[in-house]
Design an enzyme around this catalytic site. Structure first.
Site: not given
Length: 748
Positions: A137, A139-141
């Site tokens: 997602a 928000r993680y990358t």
């Protein structure tokens, strides 16, 4: 009284269209008008504003994302969360965060869909060669712009391209990006619009730049000499056919084959596939191989595993003992997407109009567009230098008498009169006077003014040079050439996709790729087909059929043999025995009309083993005629599976027999007569549509019911029914010759 009132109140509602959910103001409209007013704007929006790339090599979604990242300072700054980029991009792209993030993934280094990714990514962005590997997602990358993006935005603030309003008119965005290299050829692009599509393969950056330079110097340059073929980020090998590639370069349409790269590790007896075609995925390959193993079409493989890790793609195939890896790979190339075709459709928007162009036309359009970008940049710089020179000319006037300028400013009572007084005192215009008036007190010294005015000569030289460039196409091309050389040197990389010439590839014999073994073939009257091995037939020889069905024909053959199926719609279907799975006597078999994709209501009337196509085919028609056709008339040089017009449609076919050596044929009519003739009495024809010659003379409303080889009939007194010449009416069947046997279509 109340009941009557109630009836009066409810009665009008029965005829009121609004009560039934209808509108009283609905008017009829032609469906063509509806399509034009409602559907056409949508279709044009998809074509122009969504699916088809433009001459800079980008679709609007790509351009909006990259420009947002550029304005966020991500060209030289540190990475930021992808969710932050997605959120900022929504100011330009209203299609939602999921669509924006998908676009970012495709442009990223981690995903690997482009030879030169534009997004420097960190984290799990999936892989282009994997169907099931989902990316993390947003928000993680994290992400930033790759260094090559400096070539996308160079001089974007120098009026090189037009800027337009975004979807809510709250800010401006570039209509195109001023790419300094032909990105339209470097970055692979695919889009499906309404009524049209685009499929552009990527080419090696260094080769594209070198080719463009050579083409600018010589429009007759052979493009294939410097840019022989496309290049893909997933590697693999292109099976090169120069004529095929020339056609793609000339027309912008066509296809070429790409295959995987592999190596055999003898110590472990495995095949390792480490590069696959750009058009497929590792999961699709594994699924297809598993299907081939399950159906028995591949018997040399013990197991296949996906051993992909951080070091890259790796598909491992465990071989059975004695398996030949080269022959197995040839079979896999033929039967799976380890060898696949890449279709080309170079459809590009030029000035808002979609055009399918060859590589030469694309270079021509890109060059014309790039020349205009540089001309606008030069013109922008020219105006800036002219403005600065104009200001410095005013300073020269001040240099003549600095004290007087100070005195004018000091003795002016109103601030608004300072500029007019300077204009009158030194004979300068308002712009120059404004510049002088804004000079800081610390800079009112002769040294500062001399330094500024010393730039005048340099500016005049620059202006003269820029003026000589702005309308000189040759000099503008020279600038493009210098930029392309620098880009090729700085960002160029070796080819990832190898080139294998088609003439150098030894095409395997297709029959050698198919395992050969003896089989017995069965066809039922209703079109059910079975292929049974000798071992399976020994275990159970009792055949299963549907109620009312039964055996029509059966003969022995091999797994490599070809089969022809004649239908009641005068069509011939071609198949290989190996195309069908091995069956058992206890199953109904394969329903041929479905497997061969026959027309609705079409039925099989004969199954033929053509062998080497040297024999003849005998067709007996209901009207008493017979046609002897050379079997070579049904031989096809291509892999065509369906042959229309296989025989005459003037009368239904009642019997089909193969003629190797001449033999006697027994014919029976519906009025109880029989006759015997020899196939030597028929002349062979090469035309499939021949109506044949009359063999059995029939009375009105009488038909030929059946025909078969004499040896398969029950006729005892052959002399009674044999005829010397045809046509003949035959003789009435006597009692001892009346017994009927199963119709056989076996070869003589």
């Amino acid at each position: 009284m109340k009941k009557n009132e109630k009836k009066e109140q409810t009665a009008p509602h029965r005829n009121n269209p609004n009560v039934l959910g209808l509108r009283a103001d609905v008017v009829e409209q032609r469906i063509t008008d509806t399509l034009e007013t409602n559907y056409m704007p949508y279709a044009m929006s998809v074509i122009v504003s969504r699916a088809i790339p433009e001459i800079d090599g980008f679709k609007p979604s790509h351009r909006k994302l990259l420009y947002t990242m550029y304005k966020m300072g991500l060209l030289n700054g540190a990475r930021t969360k992808s969710a932050n980029i997605v959120g900022q991009t929504m100011r330009l792209n209203p299609h939602g965060d999921a669509a924006i993030y998908d676009t970012m993934v495709r442009l990223s280094k981690g995903y690997g869909a482009l030879l030169h990714p534009f997004v420097d990514s960190k984290g799990n962005f999936g892989k282009v060669y994997s169907r099931d590997m989902a990316w993390a997602a947003s928000r993680y990358t994290e992400a930033k712009l790759a260094p090559i993006c400096a070539e996308l935005f160079r001089d974007i603030d120098s009026d090189t391209v037009d800027f337009v309003d975004n979807y809510d008119n709250s800010m401006k965005e570039p209509a195109l990006l001023p790419t300094t290299f032909p990105n339209i050829l470097v970055s692979a692009n695919q889009g499906i619009a309404v009524g049209m599509a685009s499929q552009i393969c990527g080419f090696n950056l260094a080769e594209v730049c070198d080719t463009t330079v050579a083409w600018l110097r010589d429009p007759e340059h052979d493009l294939l000499s410097t840019m022989p073929a496309p290049d893909f980020p997933t590697g693999g090998e292109i099976i090169y056919d120069r004529a095929q590639m020339e056609n793609i370069y000339r027309t912008g349409r066509g296809s070429f084959k790409v295959r995987a790269r592999w190596r055999y590790i003898q110590k472990e007896n495995i095949i390792e596939i480490y590069e696959i075609p750009y058009t497929t995925t590792s999961e699709a390959i594994i699924d297809k191989v598993a299907e081939l193993i399950k159906t028995g079409k591949i018997r040399e493989i013990n197991d296949m595993r996906d051993e992909t890790d951080l070091s890259g793609l790796r598909l491992a195939i465990d071989l059975k003992r004695g398996a030949d890896p080269d022959k197995l790979m040839q079979k896999l190339f033929r039967m799976t997407t380890l060898q696949d075709a890449f279709p080309c459709n170079f459809n590009i928007l030029v000035a808002g109009n979609p055009r399918v162009m060859g590589v030469g036309e694309i270079l021509e359009e890109w060059t014309a567009w790039r020349i205009e970008c540089i001309r606008r940049r030069v013109f922008f710089d020219l105006n800036k230098k002219k403005e600065k020179l104009h200001l410095l000319k005013g300073l020269e006037r001040i240099l003549l008498d600095i004290d007087r300028a100070i005195d004018i400013i000091r003795n002016t009572e109103l601030e608004s009169e300072v500029v007019p007084n300077l204009m009158m005192g030194f004979g300068i215009d308002q712009t120059q006077a404004e510049f002088v008036a804004e000079i800081k007190l610390r800079n009112i010294n002769r040294e500062y003014i001399l330094k500024r005015t010393s730039e005048t000569e340099e500016l005049e030289r620059d202006i003269e040079e820029l003026e000589s460039i702005v309308n000189n196409r040759r000099k503008l091309k020279a600038i493009i050439i210098d930029e392309l050389k620098a880009i090729s040197k700085k960002y160029g990389t070796p080819r990832k996709t190898g080139i294998v010439y088609a003439s150098e590839i030894e095409e395997p014999d297709e029959d050698e790729q198919v395992e050969d073994y003896a089989v017995t073939l069965f066809l039922s009257r209703e079109g059910y087909f079975k292929k049974i091995t000798a071992q399976s037939l020994r275990m159970s020889s009792e055949q299963k059929y549907k109620d009312g069905d039964g055996l029509a024909v059966s003969f022995e053959s091999t797994n490599r043999a070809e089969l022809l199926f004649l239908t009641d719609k005068q069509q011939m279907y071609k198949a290989r025995v190996s195309d069908f799975e091995d069956g058992k006597a206890s199953v109904l078999g394969i329903y041929l009309p479905t497997r061969l994709k026959m027309d609705e209501g079409e039925s099989v009337i004969a199954m033929i083993d053509p062998g080497d196509y040297k024999k003849h085919l005998l067709l007996m028609f209901e009207n008493g005629k017979a046609a002897r056709i050379e079997l070579s008339a049904y031989e096809t040089k291509t892999n065509r599976r369906k042959l229309v017009g296989a025989c005459s449609d003037k009368s239904p076919v009642k019997a089909v027999m193969l003629i190797g050596e001449e033999f006697d044929v027994a014919c029976y009519s519906s009025d109880g007569r029989a006759m015997i003739f020899n196939t030597a009495q028929l002349q062979p024809k090469t035309s499939r549509s021949t109506q044949g010659v009359a063999v059995m003379s029939l009375k009105a409303k009488r038909v030929l019911e059946k025909a078969m080889p004499l040896k398969d009939s029950d006729i005892q007194n052959t002399a009674r029914y044999r005829v010397r010449s045809i046509p003949a009416a035959g003789a009435l069947i006597k009692g001892e010759d009346r017994a009927e046997k199963q119709l056989s279509l076996m070869d003589e």
